[in-house]
Design an enzyme around this catalytic site. Structure first.
Site, PDB file in Angstrom:
ATOM      1  N   GLU A 241     111.953   3.000   4.567  1.00 58.66           N
ATOM      2  CA  GLU A 241     110.484   3.054   4.513  1.00 58.66           C
ATOM      3  C   GLU A 241     109.859   1.947   5.347  1.00 58.66           C
ATOM      4  O   GLU A 241     108.718   2.073   5.782  1.00 58.66           O
ATOM      5  CB  GLU A 241     110.009   2.936   3.056  1.00 58.66           C
ATOM      6  CG  GLU A 241     108.539   3.223   2.839  1.00 58.66           C
ATOM      7  CD  GLU A 241     107.639   1.999   3.018  1.00 58.66           C
ATOM      8  OE1 GLU A 241     106.420   2.169   3.105  1.00 58.66           O
ATOM      9  OE2 GLU A 241     108.160   0.862   3.051  1.00 58.66           O
ATOM     10  N   GLU A 242     110.602   0.853   5.544  1.00 58.32           N
ATOM     11  CA  GLU A 242     110.005  -0.347   6.135  1.00 58.32           C
ATOM     12  C   GLU A 242     110.000  -0.332   7.667  1.00 58.32           C
ATOM     13  O   GLU A 242     109.584  -1.306   8.282  1.00 58.32           O
ATOM     14  CB  GLU A 242     110.749  -1.602   5.647  1.00 58.32           C
ATOM     15  CG  GLU A 242     110.663  -1.836   4.134  1.00 58.32           C
ATOM     16  CD  GLU A 242     109.283  -2.296   3.676  1.00 58.32           C
ATOM     17  OE1 GLU A 242     108.366  -2.349   4.511  1.00 58.32           O
ATOM     18  OE2 GLU A 242     109.140  -2.592   2.484  1.00 58.32           O
TER      19      GLU A 242
ATOM     20  N   HIS B 271     107.100  -8.729   1.626  1.00 53.09           N
ATOM     21  CA  HIS B 271     107.531  -9.179   2.962  1.00 53.09           C
ATOM     22  C   HIS B 271     107.390 -10.698   3.147  1.00 53.09           C
ATOM     23  O   HIS B 271     107.623 -11.203   4.238  1.00 53.09           O
ATOM     24  CB  HIS B 271     106.784  -8.462   4.099  1.00 53.09           C
ATOM     25  CG  HIS B 271     106.826  -6.967   4.000  1.00 53.09           C
ATOM     26  ND1 HIS B 271     106.292  -6.137   4.962  1.00 53.09           N
ATOM     27  CD2 HIS B 271     107.349  -6.138   3.074  1.00 53.09           C
ATOM     28  CE1 HIS B 271     106.471  -4.876   4.606  1.00 53.09           C
ATOM     29  NE2 HIS B 271     107.111  -4.853   3.465  1.00 53.09           N
TER      30      HIS B 271
ATOM     31  N   ASP C  32     115.218   0.386   0.775  1.00 47.58           N
ATOM     32  CA  ASP C  32     115.386  -0.626   1.826  1.00 47.58           C
ATOM     33  C   ASP C  32     114.419  -1.787   1.647  1.00 47.58           C
ATOM     34  O   ASP C  32     113.421  -1.698   0.918  1.00 47.58           O
ATOM     35  CB  ASP C  32     115.213  -0.004   3.227  1.00 47.58           C
ATOM     36  CG  ASP C  32     113.818   0.567   3.470  1.00 47.58           C
ATOM     37  OD1 ASP C  32     113.245   1.178   2.560  1.00 47.58           O
ATOM     38  OD2 ASP C  32     113.294   0.378   4.585  1.00 47.58           O
TER      39      ASP C  32
HETATM   40 ZN   LIG Z   1     107.366  -0.827  -0.036  1.00 48.30          ZN
END
Ligand SMILES: [Zn+2]
Length: 356
Positions: free
Chosen positions: A129-130, A332, A75
């Site tokens: 995971e995010e 990010h 993800d």
């Molecule tokens: Zn990561």
């Protein structure tokens, strides 16, 4: 739609990175990418493949003496005007290029092209995971398919810019409470001011000397900080309570319990209430596959200061580290990108380590 992960793409980790980036997979929308990954893994006769939700596991069963996990999350954070990918000179731009589809590309490339590795290999391509850890694919596997994680050593291909980051620090949060007695401020002598009492708590924090701990050549810097403070009743009331929230980041030679005991010691005489904690992870670099990995990389490991999924392996007694081509500082970010050279270096290094 045809699977874009064609054999031509799988043999080239750079093309593979771009192709994975161009399959949109914001957290909780990983079905398409998981379907594509599962499909190509099932074509490889040397792998047995299984799936849990949108987490895909593939492993060899060659009877080798040791087993190594290569893991990465599928993800990404939400797209931010950075989809699909673009290439400018030696850089691939796009959502997930650094965190962590370039790392996933290395694992998938090896899964597809290395039928005869020197260790048995388990590949984990996991979901979510995010976002909140209740969705984390690796956590769900640890709960309901723990046998998928059994290994002697694990590498998470999270962005480290080609540096080996081993272990991780633990974290705990606690509330330190001071108490007093309410009174009207016009007759303040009848009360005891809890906010004034917080001064001693804050002094202990500002006087605090955090430890620096070196384990297996990795240096961890602990920290104990006030992160919030709350107190007061009204503009004319001596307050009877003040609450200071503290966050301790602790080196992996302390357990969560020991870290909490330490916080109790620091704030002796005050009420301390634990709100949450997560364990650290020892670097575990003495295991044979880990030493051989470090030789292949040819670099000294550094300590991971934040908390990562490495700790999920450590909790199962499996030494684990982070090593990936992306730059963690770009994760990010809207201008997220990865250097093509780092992808090629990573592929060469992992190949050197894992080829028999
Ligand atoms: Zn990561």
């Amino acid at each position: 739609m045809a699977n874009p992960l064609t054999p031509d793409v799988l043999v080239d980790p750079v093309e593979l990175t771009r192709t994975l980036v161009d399959i949109e997979s914001v957290s909780r929308q990983e079905q398409a990418i998981a379907d594509n990954v599962e499909e190509v893994l099932r074509l490889a006769s040397h792998l047995s493949v299984d799936r849990l939700g949108n987490t895909v596991m593939a492993r060899t069963n060659l009877g080798r003496g040791q087993r190594v996990v290569l893991a990465g999350h599928l993800d990404t954070v939400p797209i931010n005007d950075n989809f699909p990918s673009t290439v400018v000179d030696d850089l691939i731009y796009g959502c997930g290029t650094s965190d962590m589809k370039s790392g996933v590309a290395l694992a998938l490339h090896l899964a597809a092209t290395l039928p005869d590795p020197r260790y048995d290999l388990t590949f984990l391509f996991y979901e979510a995971e995010e976002i909140d850890s209740k969705y984390n694919g690796l956590r769900l596997v640890a709960e309901s398919r723990p046998e998928w994680l059994l290994a002697d050593f694990a590498v998470l291909l999270e962005p480290t810019y080609g540096v080996v980051e081993a272990g991780c620090q633990g974290t705990l949060r606690a509330l330190v409470r001071t108490t007093g007695r309410r009174a009207h401020t016009a007759r303040a002598w009848r009360g005891v001011n809890a906010i004034h009492a917080a001064g001693d708590v804050l002094r202990r924090l500002s006087d605090y000397r955090a430890r620096t701990v070196t384990i297996d050549g990795c240096t961890y810097r602990e920290g104990l900080n006030a992160v919030k403070i709350h107190g007061g009743v009204a503009g004319n009331v001596v307050p009877d309570e003040c609450v200071i929230e503290v966050n301790m980041r602790f080196a992996p030679d302390r357990t969560e319990k020991q870290a909490l005991e330490h916080v109790h010691e620091v704030f002796e005489g005050y009420e301390v209430e634990l709100t949450d904690s997560a364990p650290g992870a020892m670097p575990g670099l003495s295991a044979a596959p880990a030493r051989e990995f470090l030789t292949a990389v040819g670099a000294e490991p550094a300590a991971k200061l934040g908390w990562t999924d490495v700790a999920r392996f450590a909790a199962l007694g499996i030494p684990a580290l982070n090593y990936g081509p992306g730059d963690p500082l770009l994760a990010h970010a809207p201008d997220e990108h990865v250097e093509i050279g780092k992808i090629r270096d990573g592929a060469t290094t992992l190949h050197r380590w894992l080829a028999s």
